[in-house]
Scaffold this motif. Structure first.
Motif, PDB file in Angstrom:
ATOM      1  N   SER A   1       0.853  -1.283  -0.077  1.00 27.12           N
ATOM      2  CA  SER A   1      -0.031   0.060  -0.079  1.00 27.12           C
ATOM      3  C   SER A   1       0.730   1.076  -0.040  1.00 27.12           C
TER       4      SER A   1
ATOM      5  N   HIS B   1      -2.238   4.609  -8.798  1.00 24.70           N
ATOM      6  CA  HIS B   1      -2.726   3.151  -8.402  1.00 24.70           C
ATOM      7  C   HIS B   1      -3.159   2.770  -7.107  1.00 24.70           C
ATOM      8  N   HIS B   2      -3.637   3.972  -6.306  1.00 24.21           N
ATOM      9  CA  HIS B   2      -4.142   3.953  -4.838  1.00 24.21           C
ATOM     10  C   HIS B   2      -3.056   3.591  -3.921  1.00 24.21           C
ATOM     11  N   LYS B   3      -1.788   3.875  -4.264  1.00 29.26           N
ATOM     12  CA  LYS B   3      -0.685   3.653  -3.171  1.00 29.26           C
ATOM     13  C   LYS B   3      -0.167   5.055  -2.735  1.00 29.26           C
ATOM     14  N   HIS B   4       0.196   5.091  -1.631  1.00 24.49           N
ATOM     15  CA  HIS B   4       0.909   6.223  -0.797  1.00 24.49           C
ATOM     16  C   HIS B   4       2.430   5.912  -1.263  1.00 24.49           C
TER      17      HIS B   4
ATOM     18  N   GLU C   1      -0.218   7.426  -6.465  1.00 28.91           N
ATOM     19  CA  GLU C   1      -1.673   7.822  -6.303  1.00 28.91           C
ATOM     20  C   GLU C   1      -2.843   7.135  -7.231  1.00 28.91           C
TER      21      GLU C   1
END
Ligand code: ZN
Length: 366
Positions: free
Chosen positions: A152, A172-175, A170
């Motif tokens: 994540s 790919h919904h990653k921090h 972002e």
């Protein structure tokens, strides 16, 4: 060859001759020829299968409450001869002003950090005339597609403090977490100003004393335009070292200052546990240097070029990392034989087993 740590095709060919394996194992020239055109996606699919098999029964563990990916670049070899159209080159000036052209190959790697082992997910070559970041975009895109739920947050060094990297992750919904070390950056100055005004959180972990600030800063990173956290960590570890006269010991304080920029959400509570874990996660970036690059080079001969062609270099590395992943997972499980205490001993045991058995070994169970 990789799993039994032969280290070179020459060693493998000797094993083949010694053990009369000619009927069972393709010749070295066949192996190298095939490596030139082998489909990389097929090998990557094997890596994905191994990952899926390892993740479900919890052979892999998270990193202080989070699944953490780490990305970094590595230079593989230097040679004085250009051997393929994908060699990168540079001119170095040696002692006495002698100029020399060095040829080398580079790749970016993506690993999953973990408390016991790191798991190498994928690699991507850095092509001539391109930088690490261009290669890492392709790598991050592919890893996010192939391993959508594996992690994540992604950590990189100072090079990855770019709005393009943060935005790509972002998407790919990653921090993202990146090391902040450029003193000219406005973020750096702002964080230092704030650190003078705010009291740090202090704690001790193992032998190290920490003074940590967690600043929330907006408007200091034009390209990104969103609020980020800058985590500042001043670390001091007492160490006993030999005194200069070599006769006694003296206490020395090992100091290190770290700064990271991240878009991880702020902790909801003032809980110190959360901050401690965040600092540990930020530090897990070293795993790619130690466990992925240094260890595979020193222990597994990862810098050796088995066959010098653009495709073969990646083929041999992907296969090697597959073996290293399987080996690491096997090693941290409950090995019944208690005499197997160290990694090197286990490697030597596998190597010796391969060398001494006249009959082919049974397939490696995974
Ligand atoms: Zn080359």
């Amino acid at each position: 060859m990789h799993f039994t740590n032969q280290g070179s095709l020459n060693n493998l060919s000797q094993e083949i001759a010694y053990k009369n394996f000619k009927k069972d194992i393709p010749s070295v020239s066949t192996i190298t020829r095939v490596a030139d055109t082998m489909n990389l996606e097929e090998i990557r699919n094997i890596g994905m299968e191994i990952y899926a098999k390892a993740r479900k029964p919890k052979m892999l563990s998270d990193c202080y409450g989070m699944w953490v990916g780490v990305v970094d670049g590595h230079e593989q070899i230097t040679s004085l001869y250009c051997k393929c159209p994908y060699c990168k080159s540079r001119t170095v000036t040696k002692k006495g002003g002698i100029k020399e052209t060095q040829y080398y190959h580079e790749f970016t790697a993506f690993i999953l950090a973990g408390p016991k082992i790191s798991f190498i997910l994928d690699i991507e070559p850095i092509l001539p005339k391109e930088g690490e970041i261009s290669s890492s975009y392709r790598l991050i895109e592919r890893v996010c597609k192939n391993y959508p739920k594996a992690f994540s947050v992604v950590i990189g060094d100072g090079l990855y403090l770019k709005e393009t990297v943060f935005n790509l992750l972002e998407k790919h919904h990653k921090h993202a977490i990146a090391v902040l070390k450029e003193e000219r950056r406005q973020l750096f100055e702002e964080a230092n100003k704030l650190s003078l005004l705010v009291e740090p959180k202090t704690y001790k972990q193992k032998k190290t004393y920490y003074r940590v600030w967690d600043h929330s800063i907006s408007g200091c990173w034009d390209g990104y335009g969103k609020k980020v956290r800058v985590i500042v960590s001043e670390e001091a570890t007492p160490k006993r070292v030999h005194s200069k006269d070599g006769k006694s010991f003296e206490e020395k304080l090992d100091k290190a200052n770290w700064m990271w920029v991240t878009n991880l959400p702020c902790p909801k509570t003032e809980d110190l546990v959360d901050l401690k874990n965040t600092v540990r996660i930020c530090h897990s970036r070293w795993q790619i240097e130690n466990q992925c690059f240094n260890e595979t080079v020193n222990t597994w001969n990862a810098d050796h070029i088995y066959r010098h062609s653009a495709n073969a270099i990646i083929v041999f590395l992907l296969l090697l990392f597959t073996c290293v992943n399987i080996f690491n997972i096997f090693r941290i499980r409950n090995i019944k034989d208690k005499s197997i205490k160290t990694k090197i001993y286990l490697i030597e045991l596998i190597k010796a087993g391969f060398h001494t058995t006249r009959n082919p070994l049974p397939p490696i169970p995974i």
